[in-house]
Scaffold this motif. Structure first.
Motif, PDB file in Angstrom:
ATOM      1  N   LEU A 205       0.761  -1.126  -0.086  1.00  0.00           N
ATOM      2  CA  LEU A 205       0.144  -0.008   0.038  1.00  0.00           C
ATOM      3  C   LEU A 205       0.766   1.246  -0.105  1.00  0.00           C
ATOM      4  CD1 LEU A 205      -2.881  -1.237   2.449  1.00  0.00           C
ATOM      5  CD2 LEU A 205      -2.815  -1.024  -0.209  1.00  0.00           C
ATOM      6  N   GLY A 206       1.990   1.268   0.774  1.00  0.00           N
ATOM      7  CA  GLY A 206       2.979   2.151   0.760  1.00  0.00           C
ATOM      8  C   GLY A 206       3.428   2.622  -0.799  1.00  0.00           C
ATOM      9  N   GLY A 207       3.693   1.608  -1.336  1.00  0.00           N
ATOM     10  CA  GLY A 207       4.439   1.672  -2.883  1.00  0.00           C
ATOM     11  C   GLY A 207       3.289   2.301  -3.777  1.00  0.00           C
TER      12      GLY A 207
ATOM     13  N   VAL B 104       0.864   6.965  -6.776  1.00  0.00           N
ATOM     14  CA  VAL B 104      -0.095   7.882  -7.027  1.00  0.00           C
ATOM     15  C   VAL B 104       0.275   9.315  -6.480  1.00  0.00           C
ATOM     16  CG1 VAL B 104      -2.555   8.378  -6.485  1.00  0.00           C
ATOM     17  CG2 VAL B 104      -1.994   6.134  -6.662  1.00  0.00           C
ATOM     18  N   LEU B 105       1.194   9.480  -5.581  1.00  0.00           N
ATOM     19  CA  LEU B 105       1.240  10.825  -5.156  1.00  0.00           C
ATOM     20  C   LEU B 105       2.455  11.667  -5.627  1.00  0.00           C
ATOM     21  CD1 LEU B 105       0.226  10.260  -1.277  1.00  0.00           C
ATOM     22  CD2 LEU B 105      -1.157  11.354  -3.210  1.00  0.00           C
ATOM     23  N   ARG B 106       3.588  10.726  -5.938  1.00  0.00           N
ATOM     24  CA  ARG B 106       4.813  11.470  -6.489  1.00  0.00           C
ATOM     25  C   ARG B 106       4.542  12.131  -7.648  1.00  0.00           C
ATOM     26  NH1 ARG B 106       8.397  12.944  -2.861  1.00  0.00           N
ATOM     27  NH2 ARG B 106       9.960  12.903  -4.431  1.00  0.00           N
ATOM     28  N   ARG B 107       4.938  13.338  -7.738  1.00  0.00           N
ATOM     29  CA  ARG B 107       5.102  14.007  -9.019  1.00  0.00           C
ATOM     30  C   ARG B 107       5.902  13.475 -10.248  1.00  0.00           C
ATOM     31  NH1 ARG B 107       5.237  20.485  -8.366  1.00  0.00           N
ATOM     32  NH2 ARG B 107       4.359  20.047 -10.401  1.00  0.00           N
ATOM     33  N   SER B 108       7.285  12.915  -9.943  1.00  0.00           N
ATOM     34  CA  SER B 108       7.931  12.694 -11.164  1.00  0.00           C
ATOM     35  C   SER B 108       7.606  11.163 -11.365  1.00  0.00           C
ATOM     36  CB  SER B 108       9.485  12.758 -10.511  1.00  0.00           C
ATOM     37  OG  SER B 108      10.303  11.909 -11.083  1.00  0.00           O
ATOM     38  N   PRO B 109       7.722  10.868 -12.779  1.00  0.00           N
ATOM     39  CA  PRO B 109       7.458   9.397 -12.958  1.00  0.00           C
ATOM     40  C   PRO B 109       8.722   8.516 -12.738  1.00  0.00           C
ATOM     41  CG  PRO B 109       7.409  11.050 -14.966  1.00  0.00           C
ATOM     42  CD  PRO B 109       7.675  11.683 -13.680  1.00  0.00           C
ATOM     43  N   VAL B 110       9.886   9.050 -12.344  1.00  0.00           N
ATOM     44  CA  VAL B 110      10.798   8.251 -12.064  1.00  0.00           C
ATOM     45  C   VAL B 110      10.269   7.570 -10.716  1.00  0.00           C
ATOM     46  CG1 VAL B 110      13.142   7.922 -11.353  1.00  0.00           C
ATOM     47  CG2 VAL B 110      12.459   9.069 -13.811  1.00  0.00           C
ATOM     48  N   ASP B 111       9.776   8.487  -9.715  1.00  0.00           N
ATOM     49  CA  ASP B 111       9.664   7.992  -8.420  1.00  0.00           C
ATOM     50  C   ASP B 111       8.532   6.993  -8.235  1.00  0.00           C
ATOM     51  OD1 ASP B 111      11.646   9.787  -7.592  1.00  0.00           O
ATOM     52  OD2 ASP B 111      10.325  11.380  -6.518  1.00  0.00           O
ATOM     53  N   SER B 112       7.609   7.082  -9.203  1.00  0.00           N
ATOM     54  CA  SER B 112       6.360   6.395  -9.241  1.00  0.00           C
ATOM     55  C   SER B 112       7.058   4.968  -9.933  1.00  0.00           C
ATOM     56  CB  SER B 112       5.341   7.125 -10.428  1.00  0.00           C
ATOM     57  OG  SER B 112       4.782   8.242  -9.750  1.00  0.00           O
ATOM     58  N   VAL B 113       7.708   5.023 -10.782  1.00  0.00           N
ATOM     59  CA  VAL B 113       8.363   3.650 -11.125  1.00  0.00           C
ATOM     60  C   VAL B 113       8.853   2.883  -9.974  1.00  0.00           C
ATOM     61  CG1 VAL B 113      10.021   2.493 -12.244  1.00  0.00           C
ATOM     62  CG2 VAL B 113       8.707   4.294 -13.293  1.00  0.00           C
ATOM     63  N   LEU B 114       9.807   3.695  -9.042  1.00  0.00           N
ATOM     64  CA  LEU B 114      10.218   2.982  -8.083  1.00  0.00           C
ATOM     65  C   LEU B 114       9.228   2.668  -6.926  1.00  0.00           C
ATOM     66  CD1 LEU B 114      13.343   5.293  -7.194  1.00  0.00           C
ATOM     67  CD2 LEU B 114      13.227   3.050  -8.605  1.00  0.00           C
ATOM     68  N   GLY B 115       8.155   3.571  -6.656  1.00  0.00           N
ATOM     69  CA  GLY B 115       7.055   2.939  -6.019  1.00  0.00           C
ATOM     70  C   GLY B 115       6.233   1.636  -6.495  1.00  0.00           C
TER      71      GLY B 115
ATOM     72  N   LYS C 205      12.225  18.025 -17.858  1.00  0.00           N
ATOM     73  CA  LYS C 205      11.391  19.235 -17.275  1.00  0.00           C
ATOM     74  C   LYS C 205      10.721  18.641 -16.320  1.00  0.00           C
ATOM     75  CE  LYS C 205       8.018  21.275 -19.312  1.00  0.00           C
ATOM     76  NZ  LYS C 205       7.240  21.778 -20.311  1.00  0.00           N
ATOM     77  N   ASP C 206       9.741  17.480 -16.499  1.00  0.00           N
ATOM     78  CA  ASP C 206       8.949  16.802 -15.506  1.00  0.00           C
ATOM     79  C   ASP C 206       9.927  16.425 -14.350  1.00  0.00           C
ATOM     80  OD1 ASP C 206       7.448  17.283 -17.413  1.00  0.00           O
ATOM     81  OD2 ASP C 206       6.458  15.135 -17.962  1.00  0.00           O
ATOM     82  N   VAL C 207      11.252  15.743 -14.710  1.00  0.00           N
ATOM     83  CA  VAL C 207      11.789  14.838 -13.704  1.00  0.00           C
ATOM     84  C   VAL C 207      12.499  16.125 -12.788  1.00  0.00           C
ATOM     85  CG1 VAL C 207      13.631  13.491 -13.245  1.00  0.00           C
ATOM     86  CG2 VAL C 207      12.061  12.972 -15.030  1.00  0.00           C
ATOM     87  N   LEU C 208      13.005  16.914 -13.180  1.00  0.00           N
ATOM     88  CA  LEU C 208      13.709  18.076 -12.579  1.00  0.00           C
ATOM     89  C   LEU C 208      12.729  18.924 -11.649  1.00  0.00           C
ATOM     90  CD1 LEU C 208      16.540  18.933 -14.816  1.00  0.00           C
ATOM     91  CD2 LEU C 208      16.416  17.176 -12.936  1.00  0.00           C
ATOM     92  N   GLN C 209      11.615  19.236 -12.403  1.00  0.00           N
ATOM     93  CA  GLN C 209      10.791  20.062 -11.580  1.00  0.00           C
ATOM     94  C   GLN C 209      10.078  19.531 -10.482  1.00  0.00           C
ATOM     95  OE1 GLN C 209       7.974  21.694 -14.346  1.00  0.00           O
ATOM     96  NE2 GLN C 209       9.328  23.558 -14.778  1.00  0.00           N
ATOM     97  N   ALA C 210      10.178  18.260 -10.350  1.00  0.00           N
ATOM     98  CA  ALA C 210       9.462  17.120  -9.124  1.00  0.00           C
ATOM     99  C   ALA C 210      10.193  17.826  -7.816  1.00  0.00           C
ATOM    100  CB  ALA C 210       9.882  15.843  -9.405  1.00  0.00           C
ATOM    101  N   ARG C 211       9.144  18.025  -6.763  1.00  0.00           N
ATOM    102  CA  ARG C 211       9.840  18.508  -5.530  1.00  0.00           C
ATOM    103  C   ARG C 211      10.417  17.286  -4.867  1.00  0.00           C
ATOM    104  NH1 ARG C 211       4.610  21.131  -4.593  1.00  0.00           N
ATOM    105  NH2 ARG C 211       4.115  18.866  -3.611  1.00  0.00           N
ATOM    106  N   ARG C 212      11.602  17.370  -4.222  1.00  0.00           N
ATOM    107  CA  ARG C 212      12.182  16.597  -3.454  1.00  0.00           C
ATOM    108  C   ARG C 212      11.723  16.528  -2.008  1.00  0.00           C
ATOM    109  NH1 ARG C 212      14.113  12.670  -5.460  1.00  0.00           N
ATOM    110  NH2 ARG C 212      14.415  13.400  -7.848  1.00  0.00           N
TER     111      ARG C 212
ATOM    112  N   ARG D 298      -4.433  11.529 -11.951  1.00  0.00           N
ATOM    113  CA  ARG D 298      -3.264  12.069 -12.267  1.00  0.00           C
ATOM    114  C   ARG D 298      -3.329  12.493 -13.964  1.00  0.00           C
ATOM    115  NH1 ARG D 298       1.422  11.412  -9.150  1.00  0.00           N
ATOM    116  NH2 ARG D 298       1.917  12.943 -10.871  1.00  0.00           N
ATOM    117  N   ARG D 299      -2.446  13.381 -14.123  1.00  0.00           N
ATOM    118  CA  ARG D 299      -2.551  13.813 -15.545  1.00  0.00           C
ATOM    119  C   ARG D 299      -1.321  13.477 -16.203  1.00  0.00           C
ATOM    120  NH1 ARG D 299      -7.267  13.946 -15.065  1.00  0.00           N
ATOM    121  NH2 ARG D 299      -7.034  12.521 -16.681  1.00  0.00           N
ATOM    122  N   ASN D 300      -0.313  12.537 -15.936  1.00  0.00           N
ATOM    123  CA  ASN D 300       0.889  12.232 -16.531  1.00  0.00           C
ATOM    124  C   ASN D 300       0.518  10.773 -17.035  1.00  0.00           C
ATOM    125  OD1 ASN D 300       3.208  11.008 -17.364  1.00  0.00           O
ATOM    126  ND2 ASN D 300       4.402  12.630 -15.966  1.00  0.00           N
TER     127      ASN D 300
END
Lengths: 175, 106
Positions: free
Chosen positions: A14-16, A21-32, A79-86, B25-27
């Motif tokens: 459930l955490g993953g 769902v919640l992370r902005r960067s797609p790379v983070d989402s892939v890790l989840g 753009k998407d990856v770098l703009q994601a908030r850490r 989500r929109r991505n």
């Protein structure tokens, strides 16, 4: 110990999922997503389906995740990856999470032998039992999946090839 | 020993997470990942029911479902690549696949 393991794996799942769902960067989402896949493989082990657990790790944890990462890399989503908030304390969070995972793994390896059922390993979903079932009862669907995979392969290649340039590769376009 | 109810609850929660992600989500990449979450929750439930009922039918179903999901991801990501080439972004925010109606355009 099994309920404890189930709760741990469910929390990971459930955490993953929340992370996806919640992370902005797609790379983070892939890790989840990777966390979810691995924890679900653990669930399959608990459900006495070791073959499916291995398939889950190879197909989802390996192929699908790598495919996602490849596409993110190909699309060059700078753009998407770098703009994601850490996270505020991102580095420390990751270090702590890694240490916790290492501790949990070593604990699992130490204690794993005690959790085996009294009668030895499960006989349900082993490769042998599953393979016998697959090639007796499900042999036609199994053969049909090869057609499906071939269609997906050809479809993916045909879709992503640049239109009007048969046989053109990315290198040809650059030149 | 975790029972079927617990797996039902976990699977429903995971499916809900995936559905929420698809709707919110929109991505387009993350939408695809959320579809994967939903497929995985269904697989988990299949295996849990298989364990409950005995036999390997549920596991066989989950196996085929994984195959279909792998094909779906390959094609879905190919479509994402096409979308990115055409639209220049992976966001679904300003995506309009169908051109606007003539009445609207005037």
């Amino acid at each position: 110990m099994r309920p404890l393991l189930f709760i741990l794996l469910s929390l990971l799942t459930l955490g993953g999922g929340l992370w996806v769902v919640l992370r902005r960067s797609p790379v983070d989402s892939v890790l989840g997503l990777l966390t979810v896949m691995v924890s679900i493989a653990g669930h399959y082990m608990l459900l006495q389906a070791p073959f499916l657990a291995a398939v889950q790790l190879i197909v989802y944890g390996g192929a699908v995740i790598v495919l996602f990462l490849f596409v993110i890399m190909l699309l060059n989503l700078r753009k998407d990856v770098l703009q994601a908030r850490r996270l505020p304390a991102g580095r420390w969070f990751y270090a702590l999470a890694g240490a916790a995972a290492l501790l949990a793994l070593s604990f699992l390896f130490r204690a794993g032998a005690d959790w085996l059922p009294a009668g030895g390993l499960p006989q349900d979903g082993t490769v042998e039992a599953f393979g016998a079932e697959l090639f007796r009862r499900w042999v036609y669907p199994f053969e049909l999946t090869s057609v499906l995979l071939l269609a997906a392969l050809v479809g993916a290649v045909a879709l992503t090839r640049r239109a009007g340039e048969p046989g053109a590769t990315a290198a040809d376009k650059e030149a | 020993m975790p029972e079927l109810n617990h797996y039902l609850l976990l699977s429903v929660l995971l499916f809900g997470l995936g559905l929420t992600g698809v709707l919110v989500r929109r991505n387009v990449l993350i939408v695809l990942m959320c579809i994967e979450l939903m497929l995985n929750s269904a697989n988990l439930l299949l295996v849990a029911f298989s364990r409950q009922g005995g036999g390997l039918d549920g596991q066989a179903f989950a196996f085929f479902s994984m195959t279909v999901a792998a094909a779906e991801v390959a094609l879905g990501l190919a479509i994402v690549v096409l979308l990115y080439r055409w639209h220049g972004s992976t966001s679904l925010e300003n995506l309009r696949l169908v051109p606007s109606q003539p009445e609207e355009g005037r």
